[in-house]
Design an enzyme around this catalytic site. Sequence first.
Site, PDB file in Angstrom:
ATOM      1  N   HIS A   1       0.837  -1.204   0.000  1.00 26.07           N
ATOM      2  CA  HIS A   1       0.000   0.000   0.000  1.00 26.07           C
ATOM      3  C   HIS A   1       0.875   1.259   0.000  1.00 26.07           C
ATOM      4  CE1 HIS A   1      -3.675   2.356   1.349  1.00 26.07           C
ATOM      5  NE2 HIS A   1      -2.706   3.180   1.711  1.00 26.07           N
ATOM      6  N   GLU A   2       1.763   1.338   0.986  1.00 19.43           N
ATOM      7  CA  GLU A   2       2.590   2.542   1.106  1.00 19.43           C
ATOM      8  C   GLU A   2       3.552   2.655  -0.073  1.00 19.43           C
ATOM      9  OE1 GLU A   2       1.807   4.819   3.134  1.00 19.43           O
ATOM     10  OE2 GLU A   2       0.466   3.677   4.417  1.00 19.43           O
TER      11      GLU A   2
ATOM     12  N   HIS B   1       1.970   4.471  -2.840  1.00 28.16           N
ATOM     13  CA  HIS B   1       2.080   5.930  -2.686  1.00 28.16           C
ATOM     14  C   HIS B   1       3.471   6.412  -3.093  1.00 28.16           C
ATOM     15  CE1 HIS B   1      -1.768   6.421  -0.840  1.00 28.16           C
ATOM     16  NE2 HIS B   1      -1.470   5.818   0.290  1.00 28.16           N
TER      17      HIS B   1
ATOM     18  N   HIS C   1       3.965   6.452  -6.783  1.00 30.96           N
ATOM     19  CA  HIS C   1       3.170   7.553  -7.329  1.00 30.96           C
ATOM     20  C   HIS C   1       3.944   8.872  -7.202  1.00 30.96           C
ATOM     21  CE1 HIS C   1      -1.142   9.497  -7.387  1.00 30.96           C
ATOM     22  NE2 HIS C   1      -0.439   9.809  -8.445  1.00 30.96           N
TER      23      HIS C   1
HETATM   24 ZN   LIG Z   1      -2.885   5.336   1.807  1.00 29.76          ZN
END
Ligand SMILES: [Zn+2]
Length: 620
Positions: A405-406, A409, A412
Amino acid sequence: MTNLNWRGLVLASFLLTATTGADAQTNVQDTWDLSALYPSDAAWSESAKTIESLITPVEKCKGQWGKSPKAMAACFEVYYTAQKAVARLSNYADQKVSANGEDPKSQAMKGQAGKLWASFGEASSSMNSEINAIPVKKFKSFTDDKALKPYRMVLENIVRLRDHTLSAEENQILAYSAELAGGSREVFHALTTLNLPFPTVTFKNGEKVQMTAPAFGKYRQSKDLEDREKAFQAFFGTYKNFRETYAANFNSMVSRDAFYRKANKYSSDVEAALSATNVPVNVYSRMIEQVKAYRPLLWRYLKLKQKVLGLKELKYSDLYLPLTEDAPPQYSYAQAQGIARETLKPLGQEYVDILERSIKERWIDVYPAKGKVGGAYMDGSAYDVHPYMLMNYNNDYESVSTYLHEFGHAAHSFYSNKTQPYQYADYPIFAAEVASTFNESLLHHHLMGVNKDPKFQLFILGQILENFRTTVFRQAFFADFEWKVHEISQKGNTLTADLLDKTYFELLKEYYGDAEGVVKIDPLYAVEWAYIPHFYNRFYVFQYTTSFIASNALAEKVLAEGPKARDAYISMLKAGGSLYPLDLLKQGGIDMSGTEPYKISFAAMEKALTEAEKLVAAKK
Ligand SMILES: [Zn+2]
């Protein structure tokens, strides 16, 4: 969960409790390397001393912003140069405090960075009002000017809100109200965390526990039906005793929204809230309409849960139990890295290379440590460096999922910082949680493919289905409630405890299929609205649902269609904040104002559900 600081994205999923466990044997490879930001604390202090020389030119722009396109372009230049420098200093101090909050030197650095932000804010405080003061006719000569081409969207974004912008004097009055505006949220937190007298309950085994929020989080998953129900009754019973206080506070919060709606000339509170990021209201209404239409899938899942748990009837207090009681899988961090490499392959070599860089260049602080903040986050605010990630890796499945998940980010931010000029590198929250939950979706696909053990498969399917329950249906339900009560208030009604209870209870029954015989809703749970902190962050939760739906649909597309869909998705990551939220996702391959993303995502849910039903049937 997310948290956006003023400038520079920090995307965080914090746990309720702070870290207590310390890992004495942390390998340096598993800590982050902050020297990419500054080689030493001394170098940081030296750099901080020079910031004033970057902020002074911004200060000098006061009165210059609207003078001419050339003057404005020069002001933007110094504005973003100063902002970028402060963000980098701040980033270093933030990571140091997160890694060890007990270190007074780091605390002092963070304090100093805060002061720099404040002086930057003060230096640039007239920017928006000066730009807004440019007469409409004259404005075109600004947006058409070559010198301002790199800032065209920044400018457009300011004028976009022009119809809702007030005069300087009126704005000053609104600014005075800012401190009052946060009052209801403060009352909520003080009452909830400091004053609420949560009772102590005695469980079957004789254990006595005070039913605070963390305890409730634990005991609502108790395997014993009566213990769980006891936890629910004690917890929500406490809220019920204070419901009039919560209602008065809730009503004052909605009145605040009405004040800003009227002052800024919006037709509804939801429109006022969404206009800041330019998300069309029909994205919000589409989400609610679609999720409601797919409730039968939730009900089918809940029926399956009921069957697994062997319950005669399913109560609201039974929903938090996992679908399988088998021990969840465990993974070392080295295994998690291997899983990440395999999971992310469908995104292509370029994406996987970013993962390798993050490992090699030590972007990540991996394990719990004394003084370290709990939870996990990614900070992508050091534009010229690389993102940083903090985790509290715990060798469980959740840790692997958080890692992916992290890292979503981080990739991105990495793409966006590399591709976009500084002013467009920051991406909107609406797109941010797509990049992270996309990777969670890929993780499920990967793990389902490599381990065919039925117990393991049921565990992963349970994860997928729980995500749909909590992130799609529950958040959509919150968003629906939020909209309804704002509308009720706008019609001139005071939001009393009775009215809030009634509205919440009716929606609960609708979403959880009370009339359809799915979940039996005890009237006590009507007071749950008093417990939800997110309502004090107006019209925010809907993005949990839209992001999840968008990322699921995109992941399904990338896996089914291959490179073309993948390239579209990566181009969305690279686009950062250079487009408005809806257009960003369109570039990625889906239209969130339409029904297609819902169709694809719920088809994936149905597939998971059918497989889970088969596995459960085979188990019996
Ligand atoms: Zn998040």
